[in-house]
Design a protein around this motif. Structure first.
Motif, mmCIF file in Angstrom:
data_model
loop_
_atom_site.group_PDB
_atom_site.id
_atom_site.type_symbol
_atom_site.label_atom_id
_atom_site.label_comp_id
_atom_site.label_asym_id
_atom_site.label_seq_id
_atom_site.Cartn_x
_atom_site.Cartn_y
_atom_site.Cartn_z
ATOM 1 N N SER A 1 7.310 9.167 15.065
ATOM 2 C CA SER A 1 7.426 9.129 13.664
ATOM 3 C C SER A 1 7.290 7.589 12.849
ATOM 4 C CB SER A 1 8.846 9.454 13.196
ATOM 5 O OG SER A 1 8.878 10.851 13.668
ATOM 6 N N VAL A 2 7.719 6.878 13.723
ATOM 7 C CA VAL A 2 7.480 5.073 13.442
ATOM 8 C C VAL A 2 6.220 4.798 13.301
ATOM 9 C CG1 VAL A 2 8.215 2.898 14.049
ATOM 10 C CG2 VAL A 2 9.918 4.731 14.050
ATOM 11 N N MET A 3 5.645 5.165 14.392
ATOM 12 C CA MET A 3 4.006 5.064 14.371
ATOM 13 C C MET A 3 3.216 5.469 13.432
ATOM 14 S SD MET A 3 1.322 5.471 17.870
ATOM 15 C CE MET A 3 1.768 7.034 17.859
ATOM 16 N N LYS A 4 3.673 6.775 13.045
ATOM 17 C CA LYS A 4 2.843 7.436 11.788
ATOM 18 C C LYS A 4 3.040 6.751 10.555
ATOM 19 C CE LYS A 4 2.559 12.250 13.644
ATOM 20 N NZ LYS A 4 2.932 13.564 13.478
ATOM 21 N N MET A 5 4.470 6.363 10.388
ATOM 22 C CA MET A 5 4.730 5.682 9.220
ATOM 23 C C MET A 5 3.806 4.097 9.005
ATOM 24 S SD MET A 5 8.925 6.231 8.583
ATOM 25 C CE MET A 5 9.269 4.675 9.423
ATOM 26 N N ALA A 6 3.860 3.737 10.468
ATOM 27 C CA ALA A 6 3.124 2.270 10.344
ATOM 28 C C ALA A 6 1.616 2.702 10.015
ATOM 29 C CB ALA A 6 3.403 1.546 11.709
ATOM 30 N N MET A 7 1.076 3.645 10.654
ATOM 31 C CA MET A 7 -0.487 3.975 10.319
ATOM 32 C C MET A 7 -0.728 4.182 8.857
ATOM 33 S SD MET A 7 -1.136 6.082 13.624
ATOM 34 C CE MET A 7 -2.769 6.737 13.008
ATOM 35 N N ASN A 8 0.519 5.032 8.289
ATOM 36 C CA ASN A 8 0.171 5.491 6.885
ATOM 37 C C ASN A 8 0.295 4.127 5.935
ATOM 38 O OD1 ASN A 8 -0.048 8.078 7.087
ATOM 39 N ND2 ASN A 8 2.203 8.473 7.151
ATOM 40 N N THR A 9 1.153 3.286 6.328
ATOM 41 C CA THR A 9 1.348 1.985 5.604
ATOM 42 C C THR A 9 0.071 0.969 5.781
ATOM 43 O OG1 THR A 9 3.592 1.953 5.934
ATOM 44 C CG2 THR A 9 2.714 -0.211 5.224
ATOM 45 N N ALA A 10 -0.443 0.978 6.875
ATOM 46 C CA ALA A 10 -1.962 0.190 6.891
ATOM 47 C C ALA A 10 -2.940 0.764 6.327
ATOM 48 C CB ALA A 10 -2.051 0.319 8.673
ATOM 49 N N GLU A 11 -2.960 2.238 6.408
ATOM 50 C CA GLU A 11 -3.979 2.971 5.737
ATOM 51 C C GLU A 11 -3.958 2.776 4.227
ATOM 52 O OE1 GLU A 11 -5.800 7.368 5.166
ATOM 53 O OE2 GLU A 11 -4.147 7.358 6.284
ATOM 54 N N GLN A 12 -2.755 2.572 3.522
ATOM 55 C CA GLN A 12 -2.591 2.513 2.184
ATOM 56 C C GLN A 12 -2.850 1.170 1.875
ATOM 57 O OE1 GLN A 12 -1.769 5.139 -0.108
ATOM 58 N NE2 GLN A 12 -2.166 3.424 -1.698
ATOM 59 N N ASN A 13 -2.358 0.089 2.793
ATOM 60 C CA ASN A 13 -2.900 -1.358 2.429
ATOM 61 C C ASN A 13 -4.318 -1.418 2.403
ATOM 62 O OD1 ASN A 13 -0.080 -1.971 2.322
ATOM 63 N ND2 ASN A 13 -0.044 -2.776 4.529
ATOM 64 N N ASN A 14 -5.012 -0.691 3.323
ATOM 65 C CA ASN A 14 -6.554 -0.873 3.421
ATOM 66 C C ASN A 14 -7.036 -0.246 1.981
ATOM 67 O OD1 ASN A 14 -6.728 -2.022 5.898
ATOM 68 N ND2 ASN A 14 -6.937 -0.289 6.887
ATOM 69 N N VAL A 15 -6.734 0.701 1.480
ATOM 70 C CA VAL A 15 -7.008 1.481 0.348
ATOM 71 C C VAL A 15 -6.950 0.529 -1.030
ATOM 72 C CG1 VAL A 15 -6.687 3.252 -1.312
ATOM 73 C CG2 VAL A 15 -6.925 3.575 1.257
ATOM 74 N N ASN A 16 -5.592 -0.016 -1.045
ATOM 75 C CA ASN A 16 -5.192 -1.088 -1.880
ATOM 76 C C ASN A 16 -6.296 -2.229 -2.076
ATOM 77 O OD1 ASN A 16 -3.360 0.839 -2.903
ATOM 78 N ND2 ASN A 16 -1.801 -0.542 -1.966
ATOM 79 N N LEU A 17 -6.560 -2.799 -0.690
ATOM 80 C CA LEU A 17 -7.171 -4.069 -0.685
ATOM 81 C C LEU A 17 -8.604 -3.772 -1.084
ATOM 82 C CD1 LEU A 17 -7.593 -6.850 0.438
ATOM 83 C CD2 LEU A 17 -7.916 -5.906 2.705
#
Length: 58
Positions: free
Chosen positions: A22-38
């Motif tokens: 669950s923690v890994m999925k949250m980290a991956m989702n956060t990283a994906e959202q950061n990439n989209v925003n960038l």
């Protein structure tokens, strides 16, 4: 080791594994959202007319 203790240990390890996933999925989702925003930010900052011409004086 008795069956009950083994069952409890297996259950605890399964809970730990699920928490880690669950923690890994949250980290991956956060990283994906950061990439989209960038990517969006970089697309908006592009100004094609700047730097396309150079003034040269001889």
């Amino acid at each position: 080791m008795d069956i009950a203790a083994l069952s409890i240990m297996m259950n605890h390890s399964q809970v730990k594994q699920q928490a880690n996933i669950s923690v890994m999925k949250m980290a991956m989702n956060t990283a994906e959202q950061n990439n989209v925003n960038l990517t969006k930010m970089l697309e908006q900052s592009v100004q094609p007319h700047i730097g396309s011409k150079i003034d040269v004086k001889l």
